[in-house]
Scaffold this active site. Structure first.
Site, PDB file in Angstrom:
ATOM      1  N   LEU A   1      47.750  28.471  11.702  1.00 58.97           N
ATOM      2  CA  LEU A   1      46.694  28.945  12.586  1.00 58.97           C
ATOM      3  C   LEU A   1      45.320  28.622  12.004  1.00 58.97           C
ATOM      4  CD1 LEU A   1      45.855  30.722  15.106  1.00 58.97           C
ATOM      5  CD2 LEU A   1      45.514  32.514  13.418  1.00 58.97           C
TER       6      LEU A   1
ATOM      7  N   ASP B   1      43.414  38.300  21.621  1.00 62.26           N
ATOM      8  CA  ASP B   1      44.238  37.683  22.652  1.00 62.26           C
ATOM      9  C   ASP B   1      43.450  36.421  22.974  1.00 62.26           C
ATOM     10  OD1 ASP B   1      45.163  36.743  25.131  1.00 62.26           O
ATOM     11  OD2 ASP B   1      45.994  38.707  25.582  1.00 62.26           O
ATOM     12  N   HIS B   2      43.872  35.288  22.421  1.00 60.56           N
ATOM     13  CA  HIS B   2      42.972  34.129  22.475  1.00 60.56           C
ATOM     14  C   HIS B   2      42.712  33.660  23.907  1.00 60.56           C
ATOM     15  CE1 HIS B   2      46.639  31.707  22.748  1.00 60.56           C
ATOM     16  NE2 HIS B   2      45.902  30.681  23.084  1.00 60.56           N
TER      17      HIS B   2
ATOM     18  N   HIS C   1      48.785  37.712  27.158  1.00 56.14           N
ATOM     19  CA  HIS C   1      47.959  36.791  27.951  1.00 56.14           C
ATOM     20  C   HIS C   1      48.071  37.038  29.466  1.00 56.14           C
ATOM     21  CE1 HIS C   1      47.775  35.046  24.084  1.00 56.14           C
ATOM     22  NE2 HIS C   1      48.812  34.240  24.176  1.00 56.14           N
TER      23      HIS C   1
HETATM   24  C1  BG6 Z   1      50.442  31.835  21.950  1.00 54.00           C
HETATM   25  C2  BG6 Z   1      51.939  31.898  22.020  1.00 54.00           C
HETATM   26  O1  BG6 Z   1      49.905  33.125  21.981  1.00 54.00           O
HETATM   27  O2  BG6 Z   1      49.964  31.101  23.058  1.00 54.00           O
HETATM   28  C3  BG6 Z   1      52.534  30.495  22.066  1.00 54.00           C
HETATM   29  O3  BG6 Z   1      52.425  32.577  20.888  1.00 54.00           O
HETATM   30  C4  BG6 Z   1      51.913  29.695  23.185  1.00 54.00           C
HETATM   31  O4  BG6 Z   1      53.945  30.544  22.218  1.00 54.00           O
HETATM   32  C5  BG6 Z   1      50.406  29.759  23.100  1.00 54.00           C
HETATM   33  O5  BG6 Z   1      52.359  28.355  23.087  1.00 54.00           O
HETATM   34  C6  BG6 Z   1      49.760  29.089  24.294  1.00 54.00           C
HETATM   35  O6  BG6 Z   1      48.390  28.993  24.079  1.00 54.00           O
HETATM   36  P1  BG6 Z   1      47.534  27.861  24.737  1.00 54.00           P
HETATM   37  O7  BG6 Z   1      46.132  28.196  24.358  1.00 54.00           O
HETATM   38  O8  BG6 Z   1      48.011  26.559  24.174  1.00 54.00           O
HETATM   39  O9  BG6 Z   1      47.787  27.936  26.199  1.00 54.00           O
END
Ligand code: BG6
Length: 497
Positions: free
Chosen positions: A21, A185-186, A248
């Protein structure tokens, strides 16, 4: 909390500094913030991890990570970035190692004049969240005072069910007040999810229609073409429901369905989001069976090549019942949304990578054009989160020329099509906000609590019966039952081209 425009000097301490990460997201984000002049004047980044021994090795690793993952390079900032980087090899499960880290941080703090302000970023496996917090306490590394602050940025997963999340929260909130805890929560850092709120509340065109009188259904879909990569160990115990829906997708739901906040402060916005989560209609076990579909991929064609099924991935049990796909129908039981189905869908190894929120408006009465063409498309507002970032509005118009007939047409806005790298990565925004002390784009504890309560109710029912997996081929749109879920209601999933 008062937000200032002059940023406080601080230490940015990364636990798990040599991990995936940190390399993929954190260093590139910090580098881009430096290029944009969005970091405080005195910012020292302190990496700590097990793998590397020296600062030189750390700097090399950071350089490589920026070269591979940063959206911009701008080499002239490299030296300045290097000067910000510090490193200590530590085993943080060992209290002696931690004590050493405590004194190292004090030294860097002194030499870089960062005045006691610190962000602790936990980019480590979730088993280590608790022990690290305990060590921060034991080594007196958190002492909030009126002039200095320490903040905790914590990655998902925040627990694996409500009980474990509560235990973790009790531990960290004994040390940090809620406004110093930044639960990541990105997805909240993604441009178009922030824009979703702006689009709703800055346009008289949409907000008056945003309710059960005019909206037929809402679809929130996050599909991935990729598989589980190198994260088998975590994923086997998590599955798509915990990995994606718990955080998400439910956050996307909250942003889509919330009431206008009284102002744009973190408290006000999160107050409205939590009410949506609270209003999700609980389901009985029977309703869960009927409304929630789980799936797991079999071998198939993905991106033009043959890929293995989930059970054949290295490290996965040959009889694994971990779901790699979830689709569900849920209801938000309040005045605005009563009776409107929200369909959620997410999965790995699907036909395409895409994240979007589709608002389907009610159809016109079956007269005039709709009498002769009963299959006329409904009006759609599509908020495209990724890979394209934009908005599409679909409506019906007369076919051009002399022929009769009505066709769906689209007006589209795309903010990253021409300049794909202009759009900031989620972590840039999140790190900048944590340094400013703005918790708006982070999950408050009561939101986490409601999210888990809902997820736990589904897990409980799933545990009772073994699913018949695998039930969809890699490279498809998931199990047939997910399409059936909408077909039962006379609807279908909308997929942007
Ligand atoms: C993460 C999950 O939170 O989000 C992953 O743990 C997933 O499994 C990822 O692939 C997806 O993120 P993004 O930003 O690529 O859509």
């Amino acid at each position: 909390v008062k937000l200032t425009t002059v940023l406080d000097s601080c230490l940015f301490v990364i636990f798990g500094a040599t991990g995936d990460l940190a390399q993929r997201k954190l260093y590139p984000a910090l580098y881009n913030l430096l290029i944009e002049g969005r970091l405080p004047e005195n910012l020292a980044i302190v990496g700590t991890g097990r793998r590397l021994e020296t600062r030189e090795a750390f700097i090399n690793m950071v350089d490589e990570s920026v070269a591979s993952f940063s959206r911009r390079s701008e080499p002239k900032f490299k030296n300045q970035f290097h000067r910000m980087l510090h490193y200590l090899q530590t085993d943080f499960s060992d209290s002696e190692g931690f004590a050493e880290l405590a004194s190292f941080l004090a030294q860097v703090e002194e030499s870089q004049q960062t005045r006691g302000n610190r962000v602790y970023f936990l980019a480590v496996a979730p088993e280590q969240f608790g022990p690290i917090t305990e060590q921060l306490r034991a080594n007196r590394m958190v002492r909030q005072s009126p002039d200095t602050w320490q903040r905790l940025m914590i990655e998902k997963p925040f627990g694996r069910d409500l009980d474990s999340a509560r235990a973790l929260n009790a531990q960290i909130s004994a040390l940090f007040p809620e406004e110093s805890i930044f639960r990541i929560d990105h997805y909240l850092g993604k441009e178009m999810l922030q824009n979703l709120v702006a689009i709703r509340f800055a346009n008289s065109l949409f907000e008056p229609l945003w309710n059960s009188r005019f909206i037929d259904n809402v679809q929130i879909s996050v599909t991935e073409a990729g598989g589980i990569g190198t994260r088998v160990r975590y994923y086997e115990t998590a599955g798509a429901l915990r990995d994606m829906v718990q955080n998400h997708l439910l956050q996307m739901l909250a942003l889509t369905a919330m009431e206008p906040p009284v102002d744009l402060s973190a408290q006000a916005i999160r107050n409205e989001k939590v009410k949506v989560l609270q209003a999700i209609k609980p389901m009985t076990p029977f309703e869960i069976e009927a409304n929630v579909v789980r799936g797991q991929y079999a071998a198939g064609l993905s991106g033009g090549r043959v890929v293995a099924g989930y059970r054949d991935e290295e490290g996965v049990a040959p009889t694994s019942t971990t779901e790699t796909f979830v689709a569900m129908r849920l209801f938000v039981q309040n005045f605005r949304w009563a009776g409107v189905p929200f369909y959620l869908r997410t999965g790995k190894r699907l036909a395409r990578r895409s994240a979007e929120v589709v608002i389907e408006f009610k159809s016109m009465p079956g007269v005039l054009y709709f009498a002769s063409e009963p299959r006329l498309q409904p009006n759609l507002l599509v908020i495209k989160v990724q890979p394209e970032e934009g908005v599409a509005l679909q409506f019906n118009a007369k076919k051009m020329g002399g022929t009769e007939g009505i066709v769906p047409v689209k007006m589209e806005f795309c903010q990253n099509c021409e300049f794909p790298h202009h759009s900031p990565e989620a972590y840039e925004r999140l790190i900048a906000d944590a340094i400013r002390g703005d918790t708006t784009l982070f999950t408050r504890w009561d939101e986490v609590e409601h999210q888990w309560r809902f997820i736990d109710s589904i897990v409980e029912v799933w545990q009772e019966a073994s699913p018949s997996f695998p039930n969809y081929g890699a490279g498809t749109w998931g199990p047939r039952e997910a399409d059936e879920l909408l077909r039962q209601d006379g609807r279908q999933w909308h997929v942007s081209d």
